[in-house]
Structure formats: structure tokens, C-alpha cells
Design a protein around this motif. Structure first.
Motif, mmCIF file in Angstrom:
data_model
loop_
_atom_site.group_PDB
_atom_site.id
_atom_site.type_symbol
_atom_site.label_atom_id
_atom_site.label_comp_id
_atom_site.label_asym_id
_atom_site.label_seq_id
_atom_site.Cartn_x
_atom_site.Cartn_y
_atom_site.Cartn_z
ATOM 1 N N TYR A 39 0.829 -1.211 0.000
ATOM 2 C CA TYR A 39 0.000 0.000 0.000
ATOM 3 C C TYR A 39 0.857 1.251 0.000
ATOM 4 O O TYR A 39 2.079 1.182 0.153
ATOM 5 C CB TYR A 39 -1.023 -0.024 1.143
ATOM 6 N N LYS A 108 -12.509 15.257 3.967
ATOM 7 C CA LYS A 108 -11.801 14.057 3.521
ATOM 8 C C LYS A 108 -10.370 13.971 4.018
ATOM 9 O O LYS A 108 -9.686 12.981 3.825
ATOM 10 C CB LYS A 108 -11.826 13.966 1.998
ATOM 11 N N ARG A 111 -10.288 11.000 8.826
ATOM 12 C CA ARG A 111 -11.104 9.807 8.693
ATOM 13 C C ARG A 111 -10.989 8.940 9.939
ATOM 14 O O ARG A 111 -9.900 8.782 10.490
ATOM 15 C CB ARG A 111 -10.586 9.038 7.478
ATOM 16 N N THR A 125 -6.680 -0.933 1.890
ATOM 17 C CA THR A 125 -7.693 -0.194 1.134
ATOM 18 C C THR A 125 -7.865 1.217 1.679
ATOM 19 O O THR A 125 -7.878 2.193 0.934
ATOM 20 C CB THR A 125 -9.050 -0.924 1.228
ATOM 21 N N VAL A 126 -7.966 1.315 3.000
ATOM 22 C CA VAL A 126 -8.236 2.628 3.595
ATOM 23 C C VAL A 126 -7.055 3.571 3.366
ATOM 24 O O VAL A 126 -7.238 4.728 2.982
ATOM 25 C CB VAL A 126 -8.555 2.470 5.104
ATOM 26 N N ASN A 128 -4.766 3.419 1.037
ATOM 27 C CA ASN A 128 -4.687 3.763 -0.387
ATOM 28 C C ASN A 128 -5.757 4.774 -0.777
ATOM 29 O O ASN A 128 -5.473 5.769 -1.437
ATOM 30 C CB ASN A 128 -4.840 2.507 -1.245
ATOM 31 N N GLU A 129 -6.967 4.494 -0.329
ATOM 32 C CA GLU A 129 -8.079 5.390 -0.655
ATOM 33 C C GLU A 129 -7.818 6.792 -0.136
ATOM 34 O O GLU A 129 -7.962 7.783 -0.832
ATOM 35 C CB GLU A 129 -9.331 4.873 0.056
ATOM 36 N N ASP A 132 -5.167 8.677 -1.964
ATOM 37 C CA ASP A 132 -5.683 9.206 -3.235
ATOM 38 C C ASP A 132 -6.554 10.435 -3.012
ATOM 39 O O ASP A 132 -6.435 11.437 -3.715
ATOM 40 C CB ASP A 132 -6.505 8.131 -3.960
ATOM 41 N N GLN A 133 -7.435 10.325 -2.017
ATOM 42 C CA GLN A 133 -8.345 11.450 -1.766
ATOM 43 C C GLN A 133 -7.586 12.691 -1.345
ATOM 44 O O GLN A 133 -7.867 13.790 -1.804
ATOM 45 C CB GLN A 133 -9.344 11.074 -0.671
#
Lengths: 169, 670, 325
Positions: A39, A108, A111, A125-126, A128-129, A132-133
Motif C-alpha cells: 500500500y 476528507k 477519517r 484499502t483505507v 490507499n483510498e 488518493d483522496q
């Protein structure tokens, strides 16, 4: 529009501070490691015993010191190793989120995620997400902004010092 | 100003571990060590191949003495793995162990990143944070907690039985709690066991009766744990004893009452025989049930339903053991350690509708067949199908509810072997042709492969391929009245239709339906599938993340009897370590109130779930009972005036970590 | 007779309340006047900037500067006072933590100017005229101080030796501070001259706070008849007392109004708003997001409530604008 050939300006990478609880999310991050999940290298993890230990001051401090995003990881509701610490985290973060919005910090960038010890995949996932955000939002760069704001003082400092010199002369 | 030892000057030793290639292949450890050397307070900064090895630890100890180091940082793997190792090493070097800080650059860096530059930068950031953090570290005393010597074991299957006997034989007092009316678990339902073909009852029932008779074991069947309080060494447990409407001390298991029940025949599906036979409202699950005490099922007993039964059972009992007024009872016990052996549930075969379970009477689950071939089973061991026929051909379908994306992805580990065993038993009982439909034969155990070879010699057929469908749709005369198994034979590349009289579904193992409730009650974690999560898959396979709670058997994951017994022994040994050492070290990460700073606002009182915080009424300040504090730090974050601190996680430590992580400075070396 | 110690007062962005609080010393002020020479006090005496400029550097023992810094003139005067004084005391909430003027840090400079000169309901300015920094008329040049982008507390502009908190500080604290300073027994530099413990410690309603408070709603003081004997938080009224330094002796609480936080946080706290937010939110009863939000929605303005006096010294300092705002 940013172009490919921007001189010297290093390509900016978001910096995310992550507070992970010892029992669930930190363990999940270990599992992600053991499972060799790949990641984004943008998050820096700080281990706390419980998401309930995360003082809202930590989050604001991280932003003020240059974080572009802050992530908190705790146990799922009902699963807290300390019974209810995660609920306290949730309550604080709901209010903090509102307050930060009023202070112009995009939602954003911040989190709160429930990630259990077995959810190594979710850590990946978190992170990476979120990377990106936050990358899409661009730098928050508060230290730089603080410095910029304070330039208006420096300019006058110069003037006053100049005057002082004339007084002394 | 930080209250450090050694004349108040912080002298840091920083060590970065290569972990062979694990770290060094992705993180430029040399560059990190050099960079850290340039930071204020750092006296020694080295790299070494394996910091956790003896020479690695000795390196630290030598440097502590030679360089008067008073802070040690090791950048290596996860603190969850080796923090204790290094703290001990630091202590042996003559330094308080809490002057140590660990930086996770393996699980959090090298194992999850591929870009060397980014990984190295991240490692530097993390290390710098630790350097800043240790300035605020303090000397702390390790907390010790006394271990109550009694043990609670939850679940009376083979794992629970074995753990209970091991501990009881070692002289420890054990409470064994089982929710069914008898112990024995799934193993008691099996006919024979692979690969030795011992009869399950023959090897299990002596152990069951030992449990019953052991002076050190308190056996509570038909009981469930209702509440768990406390912490390692000092658990307070409430056990709910469901009423069986029989006074246990009086019943001798003569079963006269069952004989004399107004129901001449059983009318209720018998749970132990998986509904293949019927039982009466007053019953004993199976002949060797332990304890040998009958139980009355209030759902089906006429007395409970109408209050107008003749109560012939009461008449029949000359010991007056039947008590219709019996109430649920709560037992409060104190134990120091807990072993969970709560087992598994078999996969519900009706979830795979195309295999026809529940639709075609002659489709059975493997567990049902165990009962069918058992001499004390519903047919006395004679293989009679639901339609009264004796099967001449049998198809065994492997991996039902295992290795299947649509149901459960995991391998249940036992089905290949028990399918071989059932094939053998079916052949033995009926001389039928037996077809095994398998994906892979997994016979990895002592004498397992040999058992497989034996079955091949017995002319059992093996067809490699996942079965697509079981149906009664005959397309050829030979298929009339049969169940047709359709499967691709992947070895010869054709689709086969095999007509059989009986289908056996080798169902997999699943976590118990209430495993999530149970793990919450005991404050442990589950892995993704829902089996209880061990502390470390290799090095701490029966420990959990909650001190003093251990797991063994199928509640941790599918396994066969030898593995369950081995784990049960291991869990008993882990409990024994705690009991015999008498006390356990706890992290001194408790919170404390600085009373001069406390305004007495009571915020903390309202939020501590462990009631560890009380109010000193004379001083009008909050006070934390260290013994009750579990160290979550929630009160610290909530204290509005900063009067509560948490050892090892003080505000300054975390602020300095944040600062260290985000400080952007060009490395001094460049 | 040796010279009496020189004392100066100055005001920056403030309301004048701090000046009044000096007068609130009542007859004690005569002792002060007898003990010191006041060399600058714009609200009461006719000294000019040039008089101060003419003094030797460091010749004033102590300058009590109130008000936040919003303009270049305030900055210039603050720097001048610093140069001429041995000690600077940030006097009152605005100098200490930014105060009410600091709430303007929720808005950008242009946003503020536009509202004040063009959009506010009482403004008629069709030409959208704005004050010019420099105007030359009839041969004379008039300059106006520059309006800064953000409001600052005094120590964000000059070095400050001590702080006297409060909106305004109480006469008792002022008197104590002057006595300490004149006695020469100086406290540690940077000290806030008030107790380092939260207000609850001295709150007259302290004993009535329950130990199992769970919030389902925050009420506003004007909605209800407040029981004068009972802790305001226990009545559901948001009180900043637990996160605010004591020393005021609970004047607002005694007046049956909640603490709004003017004394700033105790020394251990980096961000007063974050801390009270944490304490209050932790005690919300609901466990689900919706229920939590419903309870917290009864705090209509978190920034204005939690940072009423301290936004400029908060960790975020000011609302973040992606443009320079």
C-alpha cells in the motif's frame, strides 16, 4: 494547471498521520505486513492503546505541523478491547469533524475507520483510498501558511527597525 | 528538564535491524542510521543483521555501559512481536526497560512498500519520531498481578476435556462449562477415527468419565457463561445453569423415568442423532452421556405444556430426583485463566441447494453417516437409508462448504480424511461401490497418506472434480430410481454422470453461530472467517490478545482430533505457566491523576468503563485505582484540564512523535 | 528620592473593558499611583508616542498591553512598548489569547472588509468606497494603518513576559500581579498570573455536579430558568469551566451564567477548544452516529463556543482558505 516540467518543485506527496489502536487496527496493520499487502507509503502510524486515547489536540496538532490528512483506526463498535473507548472516539470525532469543517479543513482529510485485527486488507484499502483522496485535495500545508501569514509582520518589522535606526542615529 | 537519569542528559542508542533481507532489501538501513546519528541526543547509531539475536541484544547492552546510554531505540519489526524481547535486553543492560522505544519498519514499512526511496524516507520519519519521543520517557515499575489458580474451560468437546484433565492432573482446580446436557462434543458422535480406525467412543468415553470423577474438576453441563468481568489473574465469571428439572445429586442415571414416560415412543427429533431418530421429552442424549443425568425438555414435556401430565416419571423415580420447579441458577466463580474450547458447527448443507440435501431423502451429511454406521446409532449400525433401502452405490462429495467462493473459502482440513474413513466404513458395512468426488486429496498427517493408499487398495473410486449437481433426473434406464451425481472428471476431461443410491456430503467446519457473541464476552478477536484469533499464527497459536485467555481446538480453526488435543495440551501448559509463576507482569501503561492539577470536574468519572476512577471526597479530586485501570487512556484524552496522564503514552510523548514524523528537515549527512 | 518605577498601559484591538478593570481597582488605584509613575495610558492620560520614543530603552519597568493585534499601528506600538519596557504583561483575554476580536479569524480579510464597507445592513455605499491607506489632500498626507490578514495575540507579535488573563482580568488579580512585580520577586517568565487549575476547582456549584453525567442535549441559557444552585453542565448548559483556568472566582457562574472560557486553558493544554470538545463529546449518551450528531447539533457554533477567546492561539490559528483568503 500543473505541468509535467515544473522546475525544482519536488512532486508533492501527501503526508498522513495515522493513530491506530493496539488491539485492532495496529494488529491489522501488522497482518497487512505479514501478508505482504502493498500500500501507499504515505501514512505514518502512531500506536496508541485505544482509539479513545486519541485527543482531538493530537489531530489538530498533526494538521498544524504539516499533515495533509489524519486517520484514526479503532475496533468495530462493540469490539473495543476497553469496552467503549471507540464510542468516545466516535463522539469526539463527529464534533471535531464539524468544527474542522467550519475551520476550512476538508472533511476528507480526516477519517475514522473501524478496522478489526483480521482486516489487514482493509488497512491497505483505507490507506490507499485516503492517500488518493488527500492527493486529489492537494497539500494542506499549514506550517507554510502560518509562515506566509506571518510575513506581513516581518515586512513591518523591517520598517520599524528602520525607524528605530533613524531614532538612534 | 525531562527528569531523565544520568545527569539529566539524554544519551540515545539507535539500532536499525536488517532482519536479513526482510528490511534491508527495501529500506536503506545505512542511510537511516547515518541520518539518525545527526540528530540531537543520539550517541550511538548502528545497523545490524538481526537485532533480536543474542549478539544483537548484547550489542545494546555493551553500548549502554560503554557509552552511558540512557535511551534505547530499535527499528525493526512490530512491537507486538519483540518489544518484550528488547525491553528485557535493555533491563539486563542495567537500564529501566521503559526507556526503550521500538520502531516498526518491517510490518509497517518494508513488507508493505516496494519503492526503496519512499520506504527509506518513511523509516527515517518513524525513527526520528522515536528519537524525539524517548526524551520524554520515564523510569517505570512493572506492575505485577497475582494469578488466581483456578481455571475456567468453556466447551466440553475433546479439546476442553483434554485441557481440563491436563490441568486437573497437575493439581489445578478446573471449572468445565458445557452448554449441552453432556460433554463429548462432536467427537462423541463419530463412529471411528482416522487413520487408526479406533472407535471414537472407546477412546473418548474413559476420558469423559475421568472428567466427571476428577476431584479437581467441577463439571457444569447444560450451563453457559453469562458474564465475564475482571482481567488476567482475576476473572469474575457468572455461569448460568439452565434447569434440567432433575436434582443432579440424586439422579443416578438409571433411566427408569425415561422408560415410564407417558410417551411410549419418542416424538421429538433426537439432537444427538441429528434427527435420524426420536427421543422422549425426558431423555439422556446417548448411553455414555456424561454426566449420566437425564434432562427434561420443557418444550415437549406435557407437564410443562398443560400441567396435567400423570407424571409417571416422578412415580418411577424412587430417589425423588425430578423437580419441575427447578429454576435457572447463576453461579459466581473466580478464576485466573480461561481456556476457550467452544468448537465448531458443521456447514449447513442445504446452503448448497444443487446437492439436494433436504430435497432427496438419500442425501446425507457426513455427520449423519457417522451416526448411521455407529453401533449405538439410530439403526444400530445397520446402514438403512431413509427410504428403507440398503445402498449398493454411494457417492461421497468432498469440500461441501469448503474451498468454495460461494460459501467458505477455507479448507476444513478434516473432510478428505473422514471421507476416506467413511468410504472404508461404508464399504465395510454394505460392500457398496463407493465413489469419492474430490478436488485434491489432502492427507498431510502422520499415517494419513498411507491410509489413502489403503483405500485405493480397497477399490474405492476416486474422481477428481467438483460436483456440479445431484439430481434424480434419469436419462438412462440404469439411472432410474437413483441419484445422479454430475461432475467433471478433470483427469480424463469428460463430464460424468454417476448414478448412486446414497450421497454423502462431506460438510466443512464453520465457526459456531454465536462465536461473535462469545468473543465479545471474553474480549478476544476473530479472524476474518470468524474463528477465534490467536496471538501469533506460529509462535503463540493458543494465546489470544487478551492476557490469561487461551484458545484450543476448532474454535481457533478447523482441525482434526490429534491437533485439537495437542492444542488443548498447549493451552493447558500456557495456563499452568501463569498459575505456577503466581503472578504476571502487566504493562505499566495505567493512567494517573496529578492531584494539584485536577479541578475535580468529574468528567473522567463519567467515562471510565472500569470504574477505576473515583473521587477523593476529602480533597475533592479524582483518584485512579491502578489495579482497576486497564490503560486505555480514554480519560486522559477526555480530561479537559490535562490533569490525567498515561504512563508510556503521555501527551508529550505523542506530541513529540507527531512533531518528529512531520518535521521536514534535510538530512544533515547530505 | 529615587525615581518611582515607571508603568505604562497600552491598548490594541480591544473594547476598553480592560481599561475599566484598572479603574475597578477602586481606592487601591491610589496606592498604585502613589507607588509608580504612569508614563503612558492613552485612555486616561495625554502622553504621545513621541514621548515614549524619547525614553531610554528598557526604562519602563512594566507595560500592561491589552487588546489583540490586528493592524500595523498596533504592531508598531507593541514593538515600541517592548523596546522601552523591562517587562511586558499581556493584559486581558485579547492580548493573552486573541479574545473576541480573534473570532474574526474565521473570515478572510477581504470577506471582512467587503462586509463592513459594502454589505452590512446599515451600510449605504453604492460606490463601494474603501478607506485608502494613504490619502493626499490639500498638500497633507494622511496614512491609515494596514489591516492585517489575521488577528494575533500579543505574544505572536512581541515577546511577552507575563499574562494576566480574563475578559477583563479581575481587580484582585491585577492587584496581586502589581504587588508581585513591585516586590521584585518575579515569577518564571511566561507565567500566567492566575491559578493553574481549571475553574471547577473554585466553582461555587462544584458539589452539585453528578458523577454520571450523560448529555442528550445542550441547552442555551436563554431557553430556560436556570437553577442557581446546580452545576450548569448538570442542567445541560455548555460551560467551559472544566477546560478554563480558574482565578476569576466564578463571577459568571455566580451570576448564573456559564463560563465562556475567557481565562484560557491551564498550562498543560495546547488547544482549549479541542480539549473541552473532547471532554463534552465523551460524555454524550448516544452510541450511534445519528444519535451522537443529534445531540451535538444542539451546539450551534462549535468554533465560536469553544474558541470564543482563543482562536488566534489555537492550533489552527485561523480558518484555512485554499487561496490566501
Amino acid at each position: 494547471m500543473p505541468t509535467v516540467e515544473q522546475p525544482k518543485e519536488n512532486s508533492w506527496e501527501p503526508r498522513i498521520i495515522a493513530f491506530f489502536c493496539n488491539w485492532c487496527t495496529y494488529t491489522a496493520a501488522d497482518l497487512a505486513g505479514v501478508s505482504r499487502l502493498r500500500y501507499a507509503p504515505n501514512a505514518r502510524i502512531i500506536r496508541v492503546m485505544c482509539s479513545g486515547r486519541v485527543d482531538p489536540q493530537f489531530i489538530l496538532d498533526a494538521f498544524s505541523k504539516g499533515a495533509d490528512g489524519v486517520l484514526i483506526g479503532g475496533c468495530h463498535p462493540g469490539d473495543c478491547h476497553y469496552m467503549e473507548g471507540n464510542y468516545k472516539a466516535l463522539r469526539r470525532m463527529q464534533l471535531l469533524k464539524r468544527m474542522m469543517k467550519d475551520m476550512g479543513i476538508e472533511e476528507k482529510r480526516f477519517r475514522l475507520e473501524w478496522i478489526s485485527a483480521s482486516e489487514g486488507e482493509r488497512v491497505k484499502t483505507v490507506i490507499n483510498e485516503m492517500t488518493d483522496q488527500v492527493r486529489a485535495l492537494g497539500p494542506l500545508g499549514l506550517p507554510k501558511k502560518f509562515a506566509e501569514w506571518d510575513k506581513e509582520l516581518e515586512s513591518l518589522e523591517h520598517e520599524v527597525n528602520g525607524k528605530r535606526d533613524t531614532i538612534h542615529a | 528538564m525531562h527528569g531523565n537519569g544520568y545527569n539529566g542528559t539524554v544519551r540515545i542508542g539507535f539500532y536499525i535491524c536488517h532482519c536479513g533481507h526482510n528490511i534491508a532489501s527495501i529500506v536503506d538501513v545505512k542511510a537511516v542510521a547515518e541520518y539518525i546519528k545527526s540528530l540531537s541526543g543520539v550517541v550511538v547509531s548502528s545497523e545490524y543483521k538481526y537485532m533480536c539475536s543474542d549478539p544483537g541484544q548484547e550489542l545494546i547492552q555493551k553500548d549502554i555501559k560503554e557509552h552511558s546510554l540512557n535511551r534505547i531505540i530499535v527499528a525493526s519489526c512490530s512491537p507486538l512481536l519483540h518489544e518484550h524481547t528488547f525491553r528485557t535486553a535493555v533491563e539486563k543492560g542495567g537500564l529501566n526497560p521503559y526507556y526503550f522505544q521500538m520502531v516498526n519498519i518491517r510490518e509497517n514499512v518494508s513488507w508493505v512498500h516496494t519503492d526503496m526511496k519512499a520506504a527509506t524516507e518513511k523509516a527515517k520519519d518513524l525513527a526520528r519520531a522515536a528519537v524525539q519521543r524517548v526524551f520524554h520517557h520515564k523510569s517505570l515499575e512493572t506492575k505485577h498481578v497475582k494469578i488466581h489458580p483456578d481455571v475456567l474451560i468453556v466447551g466440553g468437546g475433546i479439546a476442553g476435556i483434554h485441557a481440563a484433565l491436563t490441568l486437573a492432573n497437575a493439581g489445578k482446580k478446573v471449572y468445565l462449562v458445557e452448554r449441552d446436557p453432556t460433554i463429548g462434543g462432536h467427537m462423541a458422535m463419530f463412529d471411528k477415527t482416522f487413520p487408526t480406525l479406533d472407535c471414537a467412543a472407546c477412546i473418548l468415553t474413559p476420558k469423559m468419565s475421568q472428567v466427571k470423577n476428577h476431584p479437581n474438576i467441577t463439571l457444569w453441563t447444560y450451563s453457559e457463561v453469562a458474564k465475564v468481568d475482571g482481567y488476567v489473574g482475576n476473572y469474575k465469571i457468572s455461569v448460568r445453569r439452565k434447569p434440567r428439572y432433575i436434582i443432579e445429586g440424586l439422579c443416578v442415571g438409571c433411566m427408569d423415568c425415561i422408560e415410564k414416560c407417558v410417551y411410549k415412543e419418542g416424538k421429538t427429533p433426537d439432537e444427538f442423532n441429528l434427527g435420524l431418530s426420536k427421543r422422549k421429552p425426558i431423555y439422556i442424549p446417548f448411553p455414555q452421556a456424561t454426566p449420566q443425568i437425564v434432562v427434561i425438555d420443557p418444550e415437549t414435556c406435557i407437564e410443562f405444556k398443560s400441567g396435567r401430565c400423570k407424571k409417571t416419571c416422578v412415580e418411577a423415580c424412587d430417589r425423588k430426583a425430578i423437580d419441575f420447579q427447578q429454576k435457572e441458577e447463576i453461579k459466581e466463580i473466580e478464576v485466573g485463566t480461561i481456556i476457550l474450547t467452544t468448537g465448531y458447527q458443521p456447514f449447513d448443507a442445504s446452503r448448497v441447494p444443487f446437492y439436494g440435501y433436504g430435497k432427496y431423502p438419500n442425501v446425507y451429511t457426513s455427520l449423519e453417516v457417522e451416526r448411521l454406521v455407529n453401533a449405538s446409532g439410530p439403526t444400530g449400525g445397520e446402514l438403512i437409508l431413509r427410504d428403507g433401502r440398503h445402498p449398493k452405490t454411494v457417492g461421497i462429495i468432498h469440500c461441501v462448504g469448503s474451498r468454495d467462493k460461494n460459501t467458505n473459502r477455507w479448507c476444513s482440513r478434516t473432510c478428505c480424511m473422514y471421507s476416506l474413513k467413511l468410504a472404508h466404513l461404508l464399504k465395510e458395512h454394505t460392500d457398496a461401490e463407493v465413489y469419492n468426488f474430490y478436488i485434491d486429496i489432502r492427507a498431510a498427517g502422520k499415517s494419513y497418506e498411507e491410509f489413502y493408499d489403503k483405500l485405493l487398495d480397497e477399490n474405492v473410486h476416486f474422481i477428481r472434480g467438483r460436483v456440479a449437481e445431484v439430481s434424480d433426473w434419469a436419462v438412462r434406464p440404469s439411472e432410474e430410481g437413483k441419484l445422479i451425481i454430475r461432475a467433471e472428471d478433470t483427469l480424463i476431461g469428460i463430464v460424468r454422470r454417476v448414478p448412486v443410491d446414497m450421497v454423502v456430503l462431506a460438510v466443512g467446519m464453520e465457526p459456531q453461530a454465536d462465536s461473535q457473541d462469545v468473543r465479545r464476552m471474553f474480549n478476544i478477536s476473530c479472524s476474518t472467517e470468524g474463528f477465534f484469533l490467536e496471538r501469533h499464527p506460529k509462535l503463540a497459536p493458543v494465546d489470544t490478545f487478551t492476557d490469561g485467555i487461551f484458545i484450543a481446538g476448532c474454535c481457533q480453526g478447523p482441525k482434526d482430533i490429534p491437533d485439537s488435543v495437542a492444542q488443548a495440551g498447549a493451552a493447558a501448559a500456557q495456563a499452568l505457566i501463569l498459575i505456577d509463576s503466581g503472578e504476571i507482569e502487566l504493562e505499566p501503561n495505567t493512567a494517573y491523576v496529578v492531584q494539584e492539577e485536577c479541578s475535580g470536574c468529574r468528567t473522567c468519572l463519567t467515562i471510565c468503563p472500569f470504574t477505576a476512577i473515583s473521587r477523593d471526597e476529602a480533597k475533592q479530586k479524582a483518584f485512579i485505582n491502578e489495579a482497576l485501570c486497564k490503560g486505555c487512556g480514554t480519560c486522559v484524552a477526555a480530561c479537559p484540564s490535562g490533569a490525567i496522564k498515561q504512563n508510556l503514552f503521555e501527551d508529550e510523548m505523542i506530541f513529540s512523535e507527531i512533531d518528529g514524523l512531520l518535521k521536514m528537515e534535510s538530512p544533515a549527512c547530505c | 528620592m529615587p525615581d518611582k518605577p515607571k508603568v505604562a498601559f497600552y491598548w490594541c484591538a480591544s473594547c476598553g473593558g480592560c481599561e475599566e478593570s484598572v479603574v475597578d481597582l477602586a481606592e487601591s488605584i491610589l496606592d498604585v499611583v502613589a507607588a509608580v509613575d504612569i508614563v503612558m495610558w492613552p485612555v486616561a492620560m495625554d502622553f504621545k508616542k513621541k514621548d515614549v520614543e524619547a525614553m531610554a530603552d528598557g526604562s519602563i519597568l512594566v507595560s500592561l498591553v491589552n487588546g489583540a493585534v490586528r493592524t500595523s499601528e498596533q504592531e508598531e506600538m507593541a514593538k515600541l512598548m517592548r523596546k522601552k519596557s523591562k517587562l511586558i504583561i499581556a493584559y486581558g483575554s485579547c492580548a493573552h489569547t486573541g479574545g473576541i476580536p480573534g473570532l474574526a479569524n474565521q473570515f478572510g480579510r477581504e470577506e471582512l472588509l467587503r462586509y463592513i464597507y459594502e454589505e452590512s445592513p446599515s451600510t449605504v455605499n453604492p460606490q463601494k468606497t474603501r478607506p485608502e491607506l494613504k490619502v493626499i489632500a490639500n498638500g497633507s498626507t494622511v496614512t491609515l494603518p494596514n489591516f492585517f490578514n489575521i488577528v494575533r495575540a500579543l505574544d505572536q507579535v512581541i515577546d511577552v513576559d507575563y499574562y494576566l488573563p480574563g475578559c477583563p482580568p479581575t481587580p484582585k488579580l491585577l492587584k496581586q500581579a502589581l504587588e508581585v512585580l513591585l516586590s521584585g520577586k518575579l515569577p518564571e517568565k511566561g507565567a500566567v498570573l492566575a491559578p493553574d487549575i481549571a475553574l471547577c476547582d473554585e466553582c461555587p456549584k462544584k458539589d452539585t455536579k453528578p458523577s454520571d453525567l450523560k448529555f442528550t442535549e445542550f441547552k442555551r441559557p436563554h431557553w430556560m430558568q436556570i437553577d442557581p444552585k446546580v452545576c450548569l453542565l448538570a442542567q445541560g448548559i455548555l460551560c467551559m469551566g472544566p477546560a478554563t483556568r480558574g482565578g476569576c472566582e466564578g463571577v459568571c457562574i455566580s451570576g448564573n451564567m456559564p463560563c465562556t472560557g475567557c481565562f484560557g486553558p491551564p498550562s498543560r493544554i495546547k488547544d482549549q477548544g479541542a480539549k473541552i470538545l473532547s471532554a463534552l463529546a465523551s460524555q454524550v449518551e448516544a452510541k450511534d452516529e445519528k444519535g451522537i450528531d443529534e445531540t451535538l447539533a444542539t451546539i450551534p457554533d462549535p468554533v465560536g463556543t469553544f474558541y470564543r477567546y482563543g482562536l488566534p492561539v489555537s492550533l489552527l490559528r485561523r480558518k484555512n482558505f485554499n487561496s490566501t483568503g
